[in-house]
Design an enzyme around this catalytic site. Structure first.
Site, PDB file in Angstrom:
ATOM      1  N   HIS A 164      -2.662  10.740   2.996  1.00 33.04           N
ATOM      2  CA  HIS A 164      -1.536  10.422   2.241  1.00 33.04           C
ATOM      3  C   HIS A 164      -1.647   9.227   1.263  1.00 33.04           C
ATOM      4  O   HIS A 164      -1.315   9.337   0.134  1.00 33.04           O
ATOM      5  CB  HIS A 164      -0.278  10.031   3.162  1.00 33.04           C
ATOM      6  CG  HIS A 164       0.934   9.868   2.490  1.00 33.04           C
ATOM      7  ND1 HIS A 164       1.831  10.729   1.995  1.00 33.04           N
ATOM      8  CD2 HIS A 164       1.633   8.632   1.900  1.00 33.04           C
ATOM      9  CE1 HIS A 164       2.609  10.280   1.258  1.00 33.04           C
ATOM     10  NE2 HIS A 164       2.865   8.831   1.379  1.00 33.04           N
ATOM     11  N   HIS A 204       8.293  13.748  -0.473  1.00 35.20           N
ATOM     12  CA  HIS A 204       8.956  13.297   0.953  1.00 35.20           C
ATOM     13  C   HIS A 204       8.923  14.665   1.876  1.00 35.20           C
ATOM     14  O   HIS A 204      10.084  14.773   2.531  1.00 35.20           O
ATOM     15  CB  HIS A 204       9.870  12.518   0.758  1.00 35.20           C
ATOM     16  CG  HIS A 204       9.900  11.030   1.039  1.00 35.20           C
ATOM     17  ND1 HIS A 204      10.992  10.427   1.861  1.00 35.20           N
ATOM     18  CD2 HIS A 204       8.837  10.142   1.179  1.00 35.20           C
ATOM     19  CE1 HIS A 204      10.615   9.180   2.243  1.00 35.20           C
ATOM     20  NE2 HIS A 204       9.353   9.029   1.724  1.00 35.20           N
ATOM     21  N   ASP A 240       6.133  -1.509  -5.718  1.00 29.77           N
ATOM     22  CA  ASP A 240       7.052  -1.298  -4.677  1.00 29.77           C
ATOM     23  C   ASP A 240       6.679  -0.971  -3.439  1.00 29.77           C
ATOM     24  O   ASP A 240       5.371  -0.978  -3.283  1.00 29.77           O
ATOM     25  CB  ASP A 240       7.801  -0.107  -5.251  1.00 29.77           C
ATOM     26  CG  ASP A 240       7.339   1.221  -4.729  1.00 29.77           C
ATOM     27  OD1 ASP A 240       6.430   1.625  -5.189  1.00 29.77           O
ATOM     28  OD2 ASP A 240       8.098   1.907  -3.687  1.00 29.77           O
ATOM     29  N   SER A 248      10.467  -0.180   5.385  1.00 24.01           N
ATOM     30  CA  SER A 248      11.856  -0.107   5.203  1.00 24.01           C
ATOM     31  C   SER A 248      12.110  -0.068   3.657  1.00 24.01           C
ATOM     32  O   SER A 248      11.272  -0.635   2.853  1.00 24.01           O
ATOM     33  CB  SER A 248      12.376  -1.850   5.540  1.00 24.01           C
ATOM     34  OG  SER A 248      12.154  -1.769   7.147  1.00 24.01           O
ATOM     35  N   GLN A 249      13.100   0.379   3.222  1.00 22.51           N
ATOM     36  CA  GLN A 249      13.275   0.658   1.771  1.00 22.51           C
ATOM     37  C   GLN A 249      14.009  -0.510   1.123  1.00 22.51           C
ATOM     38  O   GLN A 249      14.315  -1.521   1.390  1.00 22.51           O
ATOM     39  CB  GLN A 249      14.110   1.811   1.721  1.00 22.51           C
ATOM     40  CG  GLN A 249      13.643   3.229   2.236  1.00 22.51           C
ATOM     41  CD  GLN A 249      12.571   3.614   1.502  1.00 22.51           C
ATOM     42  OE1 GLN A 249      12.631   4.296   0.606  1.00 22.51           O
ATOM     43  NE2 GLN A 249      11.376   3.368   1.897  1.00 22.51           N
ATOM     44  N   GLY A 282       0.465  11.584 -10.399  1.00 23.88           N
ATOM     45  CA  GLY A 282       0.763  12.550  -9.593  1.00 23.88           C
ATOM     46  C   GLY A 282       0.828  12.113  -8.259  1.00 23.88           C
ATOM     47  O   GLY A 282       0.782  10.874  -8.032  1.00 23.88           O
TER      48      GLY A 282
END
Length: 724
Positions: free
Chosen positions: A34, A86, A260, A305-306, A516
């Site tokens: 990933h 996702h 992020d 955690s977002q 991408g």
């Protein structure tokens, strides 16, 4: 998952010792498929990612592209483009899995100093008749709509496809477009030792632990229960606050670099940030603001955690960053600083990570996997009555209206949307550059299942045709390359095919693929997914207006309906990859593509913008039958005649249902001008004209299919009818 023995040997050799538990977990996640693209990176050099308009290409959180005419000067206008998957989380928890996919791609946009202005989602599920597929569809759409609507970013484009091979592993691919300029641009490359690392946003919890490694293995039969802890839980209201706080931080020039927190959490974001700058970091993990008690070092490092951002900030600006965070009710922690040494993390005085950041981020060995080319399908055409076929194809969930999906999204928020969902492409207004930005996003599982290489070329051409139908010319694209378990030679062969096909056609169209995402191991007890190359393409045009999809009825207009492209009457008609064959269990070779696709797209965009053009519609999924059905309305019908010999049943079916991309229907008051424009580029066939009775009559040889807008609308409400 755990760190593979061969990888552990490399790590031990590099460190000259055994890794600590935190280091082993970091390597496991950052060296996963990933994050490290171990099976796909060797293939990605096929893409052309450069061009005059490309400011930042692959490798950052999002790509940056200059709009035409704004490459130079302080007033330059840039857009950002990003896409991510996702997939596994959306199978385990459809609502949170899809919602946090939206949140993640929006934060990728923020980290470039851009404000998010549009979303596009491409969704793939098992057969629509399956109750589990409906459950996943409803949950995913609810998650996307909840998150996107709450943060105030319009979802303007996308696609929804159903195919039996997605039953055990749906796909959720989300793209985001942002807006920035040269002065506001930020990157994910750390700048200077001594600068502080500041974590802003939500508190860190235990959700999403091991998400990157979870996304790098096949889904097990019990994944919906056993893998739930690996799925993040989103909070869109905090994300909205983070969007606005980020905007102020960028406006005041307080950010030196940003990343992020997504895959592998804080460990992934902070190590990648400093590695890109050839630097290191010293991080004190206990300084991280947390929302759960007694978290250990490994949990703090890897929790996904977002709604969190990692910023590099000059020391004198830290207090101002904290003030802004507090103003927006966001947590803020100064967790360490950039150094010129190793990437180190301590927890309560103990060193738990001490590694070279570049080795952590780039040291994973690439996989050299065997590959088998897929077999070409044999020709096995069904014998079906044309009217029966018309009904089945027009009402298929794949070609039916997706209104049930997109009406749940707020596509008007932000007051930039000129053309919204349900058309060939969306158009949003970039008033800063007085340009319209057309957006198309999707793939075609039937196409790439039948022929990975040719189907992927067709996917790229199809998205470009959508953009051109709105009068725009392709500018750039991002892709989300989804495949099954690459360790299976036939699966890897199909994946290789979609990479090469997409790269070839995007190069031909001068649409650089500027970024991408790759998602492999989309495999389950139900088997591998079809190779699925989702492409999100943007194009630009002067102004924001675009021709409609539906025909107009004006008796004094004298408008004619023309088909640009192959009717399927000459040579060998091919129905491979069509919805017609999917409905009636046939097979065939994939259609040949146009000889000069670049000239075709450029000409179509010019004609679409001509004053004589009344309507334009791309011909794709479902073929001519579906395209014609979509163009009629209660106030405007069509009388169409296809010049097919009376006895040629197979030719009649091919003319109505073959899905060669790069074709379009054009209603125009100047048919001769259209013929002249496409002379030497593509054939032009006159099909008929509009009526004012809302009826569709299609004569094929000696047979006529007759219906009306109301009956077509009823056929096309398949999804809405089943889910409400």
């Amino acid at each position: 998952m755990s760190l593979a023995d061969s990888d552990r040997e490399l790590v031990v050799e590099e460190l000259d010792r055994d890794p600590t538990p935190a280091e082993a977990a970091l390597f496991e996640n950052l060296w996963s498929e990933h994050c490290a693209y171990r099976s796909s990176r060797p293939l990605l050099s096929a893409f052309d990612s450069e061009g005059e308009q490309v400011v930042i290409g692959p490798g950052d959180d999002a790509a940056v592209v200059a709009l035409p005419g704004s490459e130079d000067g302080d007033d330059s206008t840039y857009i950002t483009m990003g896409i991510e998957s996702h997939n596994h989380p959306s199978y385990v928890d459809p609502f949170d899995g899809a919602a946090t996919g939206v949140g993640g791609i929006v934060r990728d946009t923020l980290s470039m100093g851009a404000y998010p202005i549009a979303l596009a989602d491409s969704l793939y599920f098992g057969e629509f008749d399956d109750e589990h597929s409906k459950y996943l569809l409803e949950g995913v759409v609810e998650g996307i709509s909840h998150y996107g609507n709450c943060i105030g970013v319009p979802t303007v484009a996308g696609s929804v496809d159903f195919h039996p091979d997605y039953e055990g592993n749906p796909l959720v691919n989300v793209a985001c477009v942002g807006l920035t300029n040269e002065e506001r641009l930020v990157t994910a490359e750390a700048q200077e030792p001594g600068n502080k690392l500041v974590l802003v946003g939500n508190g860190t919890g235990r959700d999403g632990l091991g998400g990157a490694s979870f996304a790098s293995e096949d889904l097990a039969e019990d994944a919906e229960t056993e893998d739930r802890p690996a799925v993040q839980v989103g909070d869109p209201y905090t994300e909205k606050l983070l969007i606005e706080a980020n905007e102020q931080l960028v406006d005041e020039g307080l950010i030196e670099s940003a990343r992020d927190l997504g895959a592998a959490g804080l460990g992934g974001a902070s190590s990648e940030l400093v590695a890109k700058g050839g630097l290191g970091a010293e991080i004190e993990l206990e300084r991280v603001h947390q929302r759960e008690p007694n978290m250990n070092a490994l949990e703090i490092l890897l929790a996904e955690s977002q709604e969190r951002m990692c910023y590099e900030v000059e020391p004198e600006n830290v207090d101002r960053v904290r003030e802004i965070a507090e103003r927006f009710d966001l947590g803020c922690s100064v967790i360490g600083e950039v150094t010129d040494g190793n990437y180190t993390c301590t927890f309560e005085g103990e060193t738990v990570v001490d590694v070279d950041a570049h080795f952590l981020g780039e040291g994973a060995p690439m996989n050299d996997l065997p590959s088998e080319e897929p077999e070409r399908p044999e020709t096995d055409l069904p014998e079906v009555d044309l009217e029966e076929a018309f009904d089945a194809v027009v009402s298929s969930p794949n070609t039916a209206s997706k209104r049930w999906v997109y009406r749940q999204y707020d596509h008007e928020v932000g007051v930039r949307t000129s053309v919204g969902p349900g058309d060939d492409a969306a158009v949003i207004a970039i008033r800063e550059a007085e340009q319209g930005l057309a957006i198309s996003s999707g793939a075609a599982p039937n196409w790439t299942d039948a022929a990975p290489y040719e189907g992927a070329r067709a996917v790229a051409l199809e998205n470009a045709t959508n953009v051109a139908a709105k009068g725009a010319t392709p500018l750039a694209a991002v892709d989300c390359l989804n495949g099954g378990n690459p360790e299976k030679p036939d699966v890897y062969g199909g994946f290789t095919g979609i990479v090469d096909g997409l790269a070839e056609m995007c190069g031909t169209l001068s649409a650089p693929v500027v970024g991408g995402n790759v998602s492999l191991y989309n495999d389950s007890v139900a088997g591998p997914i079809p190779p699925t190359p989702t492409l999100a393409m943007v194009g630009t045009k002067d102004g924001y207006d675009a021709p409609p999809l539906s025909v107009t009825a004006d008796a004094d207009d004298g408008a004619t309906l023309l088909l640009v492209g192959d009717l399927g009457l000459e040579g060998e008609a091919r129905l491979g990859g069509s919805e017609y064959l999917a409905q009636f269990d046939g097979s065939d070779r994939f259609p040949a593509l146009p000889d000069d696709p670049a000239a075709l797209i450029e000409t179509l965009a010019d004609v679409a913008d001509d004053d004589a053009t009344r309507a334009v519609h791309d011909v794709s999924h479902g073929g001519l039958a579906v395209a014609l059905a979509e163009m009629v309305s209660d106030g405007a019908g069509l009388e169409v005649s296809l010049p097919v010999p009376e006895s040629a049943d197979e030719t009649a079916a091919a003319a109505l249902f073959h899905e060669q991309p790069g074709r379009a229907l054009i209603q125009t008051t100047s048919p001769d001008a259209v013929r002249e424009a496409f002379d030497g580029v593509a054939p032009v066939v006159e099909l008929g004209s509009a009526t004012d009775d809302g009826r569709l009559e299609v004569t094929v040889g000696d047979r006529t299919i007759a219906t009306d807008a109301a009956a077509i609308r009823e056929r096309r409400e398949t999804i809405e009818r089943e889910l409400e």
